[in-house]
Design a protein around this motif. Structure first.
Motif, PDB file in Angstrom:
ATOM      1  N   SER A  85       0.807  -1.213   0.000  1.00 45.38           N
ATOM      2  CA  SER A  85       0.000   0.000   0.000  1.00 45.38           C
ATOM      3  C   SER A  85       0.844   1.268   0.000  1.00 45.38           C
ATOM      4  O   SER A  85       0.407   2.322  -0.449  1.00 45.38           O
ATOM      5  CB  SER A  85      -0.935   0.009   1.221  1.00 45.38           C
ATOM      6  OG  SER A  85      -0.182  -0.054   2.424  1.00 45.38           O
ATOM      7  N   GLY A  86       2.074   1.174   0.476  1.00 44.86           N
ATOM      8  CA  GLY A  86       2.928   2.352   0.492  1.00 44.86           C
ATOM      9  C   GLY A  86       3.667   2.598  -0.802  1.00 44.86           C
ATOM     10  O   GLY A  86       4.446   3.545  -0.904  1.00 44.86           O
ATOM     11  N   GLU A  87       3.426   1.757  -1.802  1.00 43.95           N
ATOM     12  CA  GLU A  87       4.165   1.870  -3.057  1.00 43.95           C
ATOM     13  C   GLU A  87       3.503   2.803  -4.063  1.00 43.95           C
ATOM     14  O   GLU A  87       3.959   2.918  -5.191  1.00 43.95           O
ATOM     15  CB  GLU A  87       4.310   0.471  -3.686  1.00 43.95           C
ATOM     16  CG  GLU A  87       5.044  -0.521  -2.808  1.00 43.95           C
ATOM     17  CD  GLU A  87       6.458  -0.085  -2.491  1.00 43.95           C
ATOM     18  OE1 GLU A  87       7.218   0.199  -3.427  1.00 43.95           O
ATOM     19  OE2 GLU A  87       6.783  -0.005  -1.298  1.00 43.95           O
ATOM     20  N   ARG A  88       2.406   3.454  -3.664  1.00 38.97           N
ATOM     21  CA  ARG A  88       1.680   4.371  -4.541  1.00 38.97           C
ATOM     22  C   ARG A  88       1.211   3.684  -5.829  1.00 38.97           C
ATOM     23  O   ARG A  88       1.315   4.221  -6.925  1.00 38.97           O
ATOM     24  CB  ARG A  88       2.539   5.588  -4.885  1.00 38.97           C
ATOM     25  CG  ARG A  88       2.869   6.452  -3.665  1.00 38.97           C
ATOM     26  CD  ARG A  88       3.579   7.721  -4.067  1.00 38.97           C
ATOM     27  NE  ARG A  88       3.845   8.558  -2.901  1.00 38.97           N
ATOM     28  CZ  ARG A  88       4.473   9.726  -2.953  1.00 38.97           C
ATOM     29  NH1 ARG A  88       4.897  10.210  -4.107  1.00 38.97           N
ATOM     30  NH2 ARG A  88       4.678  10.420  -1.849  1.00 38.97           N
ATOM     31  N   LEU A  89       0.719   2.486  -5.663  1.00 43.21           N
ATOM     32  CA  LEU A  89       0.195   1.751  -6.805  1.00 43.21           C
ATOM     33  C   LEU A  89      -1.102   2.378  -7.283  1.00 43.21           C
ATOM     34  O   LEU A  89      -1.890   2.875  -6.484  1.00 43.21           O
ATOM     35  CB  LEU A  89      -0.077   0.291  -6.421  1.00 43.21           C
ATOM     36  CG  LEU A  89       1.107  -0.555  -5.977  1.00 43.21           C
ATOM     37  CD1 LEU A  89       0.618  -1.920  -5.539  1.00 43.21           C
ATOM     38  CD2 LEU A  89       2.126  -0.681  -7.094  1.00 43.21           C
ATOM     39  N   ARG A  90      -1.322   2.309  -8.561  1.00 40.67           N
ATOM     40  CA  ARG A  90      -2.614   2.657  -9.129  1.00 40.67           C
ATOM     41  C   ARG A  90      -3.370   1.356  -9.324  1.00 40.67           C
ATOM     42  O   ARG A  90      -3.175   0.652 -10.318  1.00 40.67           O
ATOM     43  CB  ARG A  90      -2.432   3.399 -10.455  1.00 40.67           C
ATOM     44  CG  ARG A  90      -1.918   4.821 -10.299  1.00 40.67           C
ATOM     45  CD  ARG A  90      -2.948   5.692  -9.615  1.00 40.67           C
ATOM     46  NE  ARG A  90      -2.569   7.107  -9.595  1.00 40.67           N
ATOM     47  CZ  ARG A  90      -3.300   8.056  -9.080  1.00 40.67           C
ATOM     48  NH1 ARG A  90      -4.466   7.766  -8.524  1.00 40.67           N
ATOM     49  NH2 ARG A  90      -2.899   9.308  -9.084  1.00 40.67           N
ATOM     50  N   VAL A  91      -4.216   1.008  -8.353  1.00 42.09           N
ATOM     51  CA  VAL A  91      -4.925  -0.272  -8.382  1.00 42.09           C
ATOM     52  C   VAL A  91      -6.299  -0.068  -8.997  1.00 42.09           C
ATOM     53  O   VAL A  91      -7.117   0.706  -8.470  1.00 42.09           O
ATOM     54  CB  VAL A  91      -5.050  -0.877  -6.959  1.00 42.09           C
ATOM     55  CG1 VAL A  91      -5.759  -2.216  -7.026  1.00 42.09           C
ATOM     56  CG2 VAL A  91      -3.672  -1.024  -6.330  1.00 42.09           C
ATOM     57  N   LEU A  92      -6.553  -0.748 -10.094  1.00 40.64           N
ATOM     58  CA  LEU A  92      -7.826  -0.641 -10.789  1.00 40.64           C
ATOM     59  C   LEU A  92      -8.968  -1.177  -9.924  1.00 40.64           C
ATOM     60  O   LEU A  92      -8.730  -1.945  -8.977  1.00 40.64           O
ATOM     61  CB  LEU A  92      -7.764  -1.434 -12.091  1.00 40.64           C
ATOM     62  CG  LEU A  92      -6.820  -0.874 -13.157  1.00 40.64           C
ATOM     63  CD1 LEU A  92      -6.501  -1.958 -14.195  1.00 40.64           C
ATOM     64  CD2 LEU A  92      -7.441   0.338 -13.842  1.00 40.64           C
ATOM     65  N   PRO A  93     -10.214  -0.796 -10.213  1.00 41.49           N
ATOM     66  CA  PRO A  93     -11.354  -1.422  -9.529  1.00 41.49           C
ATOM     67  C   PRO A  93     -11.225  -2.939  -9.581  1.00 41.49           C
ATOM     68  O   PRO A  93     -10.802  -3.506 -10.602  1.00 41.49           O
ATOM     69  CB  PRO A  93     -12.557  -0.925 -10.335  1.00 41.49           C
ATOM     70  CG  PRO A  93     -12.113   0.384 -10.889  1.00 41.49           C
ATOM     71  CD  PRO A  93     -10.654   0.206 -11.207  1.00 41.49           C
ATOM     72  N   ASP A  94     -11.573  -3.583  -8.488  1.00 41.31           N
ATOM     73  CA  ASP A  94     -11.303  -5.015  -8.416  1.00 41.31           C
ATOM     74  C   ASP A  94     -12.283  -5.834  -9.254  1.00 41.31           C
ATOM     75  O   ASP A  94     -13.203  -5.310  -9.887  1.00 41.31           O
ATOM     76  CB  ASP A  94     -11.286  -5.493  -6.962  1.00 41.31           C
ATOM     77  CG  ASP A  94     -12.630  -5.350  -6.262  1.00 41.31           C
ATOM     78  OD1 ASP A  94     -13.669  -5.230  -6.948  1.00 41.31           O
ATOM     79  OD2 ASP A  94     -12.644  -5.360  -5.020  1.00 41.31           O
ATOM     80  N   ARG A  95     -12.035  -7.108  -9.241  1.00 42.90           N
ATOM     81  CA  ARG A  95     -12.797  -8.044 -10.065  1.00 42.90           C
ATOM     82  C   ARG A  95     -14.298  -7.952  -9.808  1.00 42.90           C
ATOM     83  O   ARG A  95     -15.099  -8.034 -10.735  1.00 42.90           O
ATOM     84  CB  ARG A  95     -12.276  -9.456  -9.771  1.00 42.90           C
ATOM     85  CG  ARG A  95     -12.928 -10.555 -10.567  1.00 42.90           C
ATOM     86  CD  ARG A  95     -12.408 -11.919 -10.129  1.00 42.90           C
ATOM     87  NE  ARG A  95     -13.028 -12.925 -10.964  1.00 42.90           N
ATOM     88  CZ  ARG A  95     -12.488 -13.393 -12.078  1.00 42.90           C
ATOM     89  NH1 ARG A  95     -11.322 -12.935 -12.494  1.00 42.90           N
ATOM     90  NH2 ARG A  95     -13.114 -14.315 -12.784  1.00 42.90           N
ATOM     91  N   ARG A  96     -14.685  -7.804  -8.555  1.00 45.58           N
ATOM     92  CA  ARG A  96     -16.109  -7.742  -8.218  1.00 45.58           C
ATOM     93  C   ARG A  96     -16.780  -6.574  -8.926  1.00 45.58           C
ATOM     94  O   ARG A  96     -17.868  -6.710  -9.491  1.00 45.58           O
ATOM     95  CB  ARG A  96     -16.282  -7.573  -6.699  1.00 45.58           C
ATOM     96  CG  ARG A  96     -15.709  -8.699  -5.869  1.00 45.58           C
ATOM     97  CD  ARG A  96     -15.837  -8.355  -4.400  1.00 45.58           C
ATOM     98  NE  ARG A  96     -15.062  -9.268  -3.564  1.00 45.58           N
ATOM     99  CZ  ARG A  96     -14.925  -9.141  -2.259  1.00 45.58           C
ATOM    100  NH1 ARG A  96     -15.512  -8.144  -1.638  1.00 45.58           N
ATOM    101  NH2 ARG A  96     -14.212 -10.000  -1.571  1.00 45.58           N
TER     102      ARG A  96
END
Length: 255
Positions: free
Chosen positions: A47-58
């Motif tokens: 979480s501290g890596e500044r990831l751009r996480v897309l909306p999840d599978r659900r």
């Protein structure tokens, strides 16, 4: 137009604007694995890596697969499996096909977002063949461990219709369709023993989720497909052997 469920993403066929790109053309990092293997834990560790996480599978399944078929939100896991199976009849790439077709606003998502996640051989094969810029992280754990993790995480999404009997959990487990293809008799005995710490209804519900999911997706086949790609494009991690911190470090080293 972007949807409330998928911010800064859209599914309509209009050509991308200058600040947009189809996800199939971006350098996605895609987590691969079924429920309870530790994908969310791995993301939390990063979480501290500044990831751009897309909306999840659900959320993508809701917007692209389930709402168009059911016309409403569906929370029951087995019914969701049924509806996503219907979607795959006309879209053989399943979630990979749905994800790759979305258009992203790169001002928000950048060029290297992360997605959690793909499941099973068909989705992974489609992604490997159609989206050469994607890289994959496969997370694995035994089915018995997955049940224990589902019992421990208290996720409201992990629901199926029908209650378990408060007596003779072992017989109820044995009666689940397809359970023998996933769990041995000794493992079913061990699962029945979990009723000392959890209600029989909880144990049966989580086992049903794992068995239902395994009818749709084969994690071993997905990993076998990724392994020949080599470390440059695929990383395979055992989340029983590795702690969340070790998984996160492996991801940092690989990236």
């Amino acid at each position: 137009m972007p949807s409330p469920q998928l911010p800064f993403l859209r599914a309509d066929p209009a050509p991308p604007a200058t600040f947009e790109a189809r996800l199939g053309e971006l350098s996605l990092t895609v987590l691969v694995g079924v429920t309870g293997v530790g994908k969310s834990t791995a993301l939390a560790a990063l979480s501290g890596e500044r990831l751009r996480v897309l909306p999840d599978r659900r959320r993508i399944a809701d917007a692209v697969m389930i709402l168009p078929l059911a016309g409403q939100s569906v929370t029951d896991r087995e019914e969701r499996f049924r509806l996503t199976a219907l979607y795959r009849q006309t879209h053989p790439g399943g979630m990979a096909q749905a994800l790759g077709s979305l258009v992203a606003d790169t001002r928000h998502w950048g060029q290297r977002p992360v997605f959690d996640g793909l499941r099973g051989e068909a989705e992974v094969r489609y992604a490997v063949q159609h989206f050469p810029a994607w890289r994959f992280v496969a997370l694995g754990a035994p089915d018995l461990v997955r049940v224990r993790r589902l019992l421990g995480r208290a996720d409201a999404f992990d629901r199926v219709r029908g209650a378990a009997p408060e007596t003779d959990l072992r017989a109820a487990l044995q009666a689940l369709p397809g359970v023998g293809a996933v769990f041995s008799r000794a493992q079913l005995d061990e699962l029945a023993g979990l009723a000392g710490a959890h209600s029989p209804a909880e144990v049966l519900a989580k086992v049903r989720i794992v068995v239902s999911e395994r009818r749709q997706y084969d994690p071993a086949a997905a990993e076998a497909l990724l392994r020949p790609l080599g470390r440059g494009r695929a990383l395979l991690l055992d989340t029983v052997e590795l702690s969340p911190a070790q998984v996160a470090q492996a991801l940092r080293d690989w990236a």
